[in-house]
Write a protein that holds these residues in place. Structure first.
Motif, PDB file in Angstrom:
ATOM      1  N   GLY A 230     -12.950  85.568 142.052  1.00  0.00           N
ATOM      2  CA  GLY A 230     -11.857  85.794 142.399  1.00  0.00           C
ATOM      3  C   GLY A 230     -11.742  87.987 142.457  1.00  0.00           C
ATOM      4  N   GLN A 235      -8.455  83.704 145.112  1.00  0.00           N
ATOM      5  CA  GLN A 235      -8.783  82.713 144.091  1.00  0.00           C
ATOM      6  C   GLN A 235     -10.059  83.012 144.618  1.00  0.00           C
ATOM      7  OE1 GLN A 235      -7.622  79.813 147.160  1.00  0.00           O
ATOM      8  NE2 GLN A 235      -5.891  78.991 145.270  1.00  0.00           N
ATOM      9  N   ASN A 267     -13.736  85.128 149.963  1.00  0.00           N
ATOM     10  CA  ASN A 267     -12.314  85.790 149.262  1.00  0.00           C
ATOM     11  C   ASN A 267     -12.955  87.329 150.247  1.00  0.00           C
ATOM     12  OD1 ASN A 267     -13.914  87.402 147.474  1.00  0.00           O
ATOM     13  ND2 ASN A 267     -13.065  86.070 146.061  1.00  0.00           N
ATOM     14  N   SER A 340       0.785  84.871 148.627  1.00  0.00           N
ATOM     15  CA  SER A 340      -0.235  83.870 148.647  1.00  0.00           C
ATOM     16  C   SER A 340      -1.037  84.583 150.044  1.00  0.00           C
ATOM     17  CB  SER A 340       0.109  82.512 148.122  1.00  0.00           C
ATOM     18  OG  SER A 340      -0.783  82.221 148.813  1.00  0.00           O
ATOM     19  N   SER A 342      -3.952  82.116 149.897  1.00  0.00           N
ATOM     20  CA  SER A 342      -3.987  80.364 149.465  1.00  0.00           C
ATOM     21  C   SER A 342      -4.348  79.730 150.882  1.00  0.00           C
ATOM     22  CB  SER A 342      -3.108  79.735 148.372  1.00  0.00           C
ATOM     23  OG  SER A 342      -1.967  79.310 149.097  1.00  0.00           O
TER      24      SER A 342
END
Length: 395
Positions: A230, A235, A267, A340, A342
């Motif tokens: 990460g 992540q 990522n 975020s 995600s």
């Protein structure tokens, strides 16, 4: 003509349009009526490509001098599935216990309904914004995403449209409104691995080469070791195997090929090209070390095909956009949202090439589910957040 200031009424109209992708279902026509009431100009371009359904889209603009804010989203929805399994019909917009039921309630007709209501309240209180607001709405987000946002952006840009910032109204909050703003997304890469063998009878294995023997260790090398641990805002990169198939209906035949499809969410430590190279290198090493039959010297023969176009990773670093939206959320709900990256992909991956973009919408717990629904209180709260953002952005 009355202004569309009530998000629940707006949403009910939209839910009652059965716009299961790729059907328009009258949803864009309903939205057009709302935006016409705000004195916006509305266009409905249709885009086509061989092998894909024609898609109708909507681009609307309330013009002024100053910064140009885009609101982006989609009116197409996933199929409801078995309608009899729903507590209330999926396109009835029924209200029960303070919640509105319907396909698209949170993903993402609800976000559109709230932003329209917020803009209507802004116009009602302040007149037209000291700038421009545009709506970039597709009917192809839940489909192949070929004749939707990508082409709509190109179409608008070719007409001289430029934007200073964009909000995508996807459902971003995991538990309650104010939890999360999405300021980026991981990249996505899909591949199909095919291992070649030699078909034969299971009772005579020495005359055949079972490709499954080669496929298994090759998949193992894709799963371990981890690609990374990460990064600061993302992540760890993760690969999941989604299908394995030998296309073999018989139980006494060794197949000639074995295939596996996988998807990687990566990522900002990777580009799609670098990740493809890493995956191919791992497979080369595993193929050289593996054999389809003990005692044979030939390495495993394989092919890898990359499916579709990779979605690049991106991170929005526009302080004004992120700070203004974060402050607006805090002013309404009393908490600062988490920033975020995600979740899965969205059309923000296309918009980021034109302007800074963030995502903020409803709570997404019931999206794509039977009994998709939204609390009426959340519709009002999200409308207030969008209204506060409009006031702060154009101040």
């Amino acid at each position: 003509m009355s202004l569309p200031t009530d998000p629940a009424a707006n949403l009910a109209e939209l839910i009652r349009c059965p716009s299961v992708t790729p059907a328009e279902g009258n949803a864009l026509s309903v939205l057009q009526g709302m935006l016409k009431a705000l004195d916006g100009t509305v266009e409905r371009p249709v885009f086509s490509e061989d092998g894909t359904p024609d898609i109708e889209n909507l681009y609307a603009r309330l013009s002024g001098n100053g910064p140009h804010l885009m609101f982006a989203g989609h009116t197409d929805v996933v199929p409801p599935g078995d309608a009899s399994a729903w507590t209330h019909p999926p396109f009835a917009a029924a209200i029960a216990n303070g919640e509105m039921y319907g396909r698209g309630a949170v993903d993402m007709k609800g976000g559109i309904a709230c932003f329209v209501a917020a803009l209507a309240r802004y116009v009602e209180a302040h007149g037209k914004p000291k700038g421009s607001v545009s709506f970039l709405i597709t009917g192809d987000e839940e489909g192949p995403a070929i004749n939707g946002t990508v082409k709509l952006l190109e179409w608008a840009a070719a007409r001289g449209e430029t934007w200073d910032a964009a909000i995508v109204g996807e459902p971003t909050n995991p538990e309650k409104l104010g939890d999360m703003i999405k300021i980026g997304r991981r990249g996505s890469l899909t591949g199909r691995l095919t291992v070649h063998g030699r078909q034969g009878h299971v009772a005579y294995p020495h005359l055949a080469d079972n490709p499954v023997r080669g496929l298994l260790p090759m998949l193992e090398t894709l799963l371990e070791p981890a690609f990374d641990a990460g990064t600061e805002m993302f992540q760890p990169t993760n690969l999941e195997i989604t299908t394995i198939d030998v296309g073999n209906p018989a139980t006494n035949v060794i197949p000639s090929e074995a295939t596996a499809t996988f998807n990687v969410r990566f990522n900002d430590g990777w580009t799609a090209e670098a990740l493809q190279a890493e995956i191919h290198n791992r497979l080369d090493v595993a193929a050289e070390a593996s054999r389809l039959r003990p005692g044979r010297d030939t390495p495993v023969a394989f092919d890898i095909d990359w499916l579709g176009r990779p979605s690049p990773v991106f991170l929005t670093r526009d302080d004004r956009l992120v700070e203004t939206l974060g402050a607006s959320v805090e002013a309404v709900v009393g908490q600062r949202p988490q920033l975020s990256t995600s979740g899965g992909t969205s059309d923000a991956r296309f918009i980021k090439d034109y302007c800074p973009v963030v995502e903020f919408g409803l709570v997404g717990q019931t999206m794509h589910m039977v009994d998709e629904r939204v609390a009426l209180a959340d519709l009002e709260t999200l409308t207030l957040i969008y209204l506060r953002f409009l006031e702060d952005w154009f101040d």
